[in-house]
Write an enzyme that holds these catalytic residues in place. Structure first.
Site, PDB file in Angstrom:
ATOM      1  NE  ARG A  14      -3.143  -0.990   3.240  1.00 61.58           N
ATOM      2  CZ  ARG A  14      -3.602  -0.338   4.302  1.00 61.58           C
ATOM      3  NH1 ARG A  14      -4.215   0.822   4.160  1.00 61.58           N
ATOM      4  NH2 ARG A  14      -3.432  -0.828   5.505  1.00 61.58           N
ATOM      5  CB  SER A 404      29.223  49.326  -1.061  1.00 64.07           C
ATOM      6  OG  SER A 404      28.733  49.610   0.218  1.00 64.07           O
TER       7      SER A 404
END
Ligand code: UD1
Ligand code: CA
Length: 455
Positions: A14, A404
């Protein structure tokens, strides 16, 4: 001496799966692993796993675990399954116990099994229970004095026997030597044409062997898995139990129903875990740690007072105390975050040490880097650690300031207190305390006119 037999030969039709049933997971681990963990807690002399369907895959999955395997081919019932294991059992004192477990009943707890072994004395003991609906189970038949006399399978039971509320969970403990003898005497003359393990009960009683019984500590311990639906139900049952244990130990879960642990989680005092988090492998949360919603954390240690904000992913990483990670941060294997450091949104670290008080607050990739203390990593910083073949190291010393949108082309070193101007592509070491930048001079063309379309 204790023998343990784990029946794991069934097909699990199953499940509709190519994977043998006992290898299907609950909480990220095969069901059989759950059974083995509880079995080993009893310190058995030998564990024999009876395999059949998918035998090779089960053997392979547990090749290095010191188990013994018996092949049952074809499957002719639970008694037949145990018979296949008999040649592998260790035999010491005739009273030594053999415990029979099921690979698809994954949540049985060692305390329950210890209680069953205790209930046995020197004889047989059954783990029984009284479910709301006994349909399908073997029934426990008792005599007028309340002594267990036999088990009758549902399919073989009369209407009167089907009215019995007490059922057999399947788990039992018996003297190994006597079990061998009884199994030699059972037959398959029954409704299913199978050799029933449960028939040993009647034989024990006929031999004058006492039959004891015990009940599981919790009703979910004996739930079996035959379908994906039952697997999903057991998953939730087990997650709820794990959540309950953590709450009992003093952790706060924003919602115990939205908590998933697939491994081991140790929590210090006053840990808070928000909804939707998944913990995998070995995770340690020290005192006062707070985990925001929807974090995924695998094999990690988070130090005291640190906060992981929402949607943070951590794998194979360490975070020291009082750090702040996320939201939307990703710590990959070898990330090592120092005390009071900050890792912000869309920052990824791999094999990188970020020192005490250093910050990488936005949009960065830091890989194969050793970053000192009080360093500021600007938004858009990338360590170019990979040339397509080799990985190279970036070193950033204490108090450096990385502007940055900087690329650090490794191998490269930024000296103590150095500043890198925004937009720098660093290809050579940047000296300490100085400003280094690589940037075309900015210029302005006065009087420049935009092109216009001629009509
Ligand atoms: C069995 C018990 C029943 C009990 C029930 C609890 C017997 C005869 N009956 O029922 O009293 O109430 O469990 O769920 O024991 N297996 C093998 N080889 C086989 C047959 C089974 O390894 O030939 C394994 C299965 O994979 C499973 C377990 O044994 O893990 C139980 O088998 P299952 O068919 O579910 O047992 P039942 O006959 O329903
Ligand atoms: Ca069954």
């Amino acid at each position: 001496m204790l023998n343990i037999i784990i029946l794991a030969a069934g097909l699990g039709k199953r499940m509709q799966s190519d994977l043998p049933k006992v290898l299907h997971p609950i909480a990220g681990r095969p069901m059989l692993s759950h059974v083995l963990e509880q079995a080993r807690a009893l310190d058995p002399s030998r564990i024999v796993v009876v395999v059949g369907h998918g035998a090779d895959r089960v053997r392979e999955a547990y090749a290095a675990e010191g188990l013994h395997f018996a092949l049952q081919q074809p499957q002719q019932g639970t008694g037949h399954a145990v018979m296949q294991a008999l040649p592998l059992l260790l035999e010491g004192d005739p009273d030594d116990a053999c415990l029979v477990l099921y690979g698809d009943v994954p949540l049985v707890q060692s305390d329950t099994l210890a209680a069953l072994l205790a209930a046995r004395g020197a004889g047989l003991a059954l783990l029984t229970e009284t479910p709301a609906d006994p349909e399908g189970y073997g029934r426990i038949v008792r005599d007028a004095d309340g002594h267990i006399v036999r088990i009758v399978e549902h399919k073989d039971a009369s209407a009167a026997e089907r009215a019995i509320a007490e059922v057999n969970t399947g788990i039992l403990a018996a003297p190994t030597a006597a079990l061998r003898d009884w199994l030699g005497r059972i037959d398959n003359h029954n409704a299913q044409g199978e050799y029933y393990l449960t028939d040993v009960v009647g034989l024990a009683v006929a031999d004058g062997v006492a039959v004891g019984h015990a009940q599981p500590g919790a009703p979910w311990e004996t739930l079996g898995v035959n379908s994906r639906i039952q697997q999903a139900q057991l998953e939730r049952v087990w997650q709820a139990e794990q959540a309950r244990r953590l709450l009992e130990q003093g952790a706060t879960l924003a919602d115990p129903a939205r908590f998933d642990l697939r491994g081991r989680l140790r929590c210090g005092r006053d840990v808070f875990i928000d909804v939707g988090c998944v913990f995998e492998g070995e995770v340690d949360l020290a005192d006062g740690v707070s985990i925001g919603p929807y974090c995924v954390i695998r094999d990690a240690a988070i130090g005291a007072g640190s906060r992981l904000e929402a949607y943070t992913h951590v794998e194979g990483a360490r975070v020291a105390e009082e750090a702040r990670i996320g939201p939307y941060a990703r710590l990959r294997p070898g990330a090592d975050i120092g005390p009071q450091a900050h890792v912000g949104n869309f920052v990824e670290l791999k094999k990188t040490r970020l020192g005490r008080g250093s910050k990488a607050n936005h949009l960065a990739y830091l890989g194969d880097a050793a970053i000192g203390e009080r360093v500021n990593i600007g938004a858009g910083t990338i360590t170019c650690n990979y040339d397509g073949v080799n990985k190279f190291q970036t070193v950033i010393d204490d108090d450096a300031f990385i502007g940055s949108d900087t690329q650090l082309v490794a191998p490269v070193r930024v000296g103590r207190g150095a500043t890198l101007g925004a937009g720098t592509t660093l290809t050579r070491d940047a000296p300490a305390q100085a400003l280094t930048l690589s940037r075309p001079e900015q210029k302005t063309i006065e009087g420049w006119k935009r092109p216009v379309r001629k009509s």
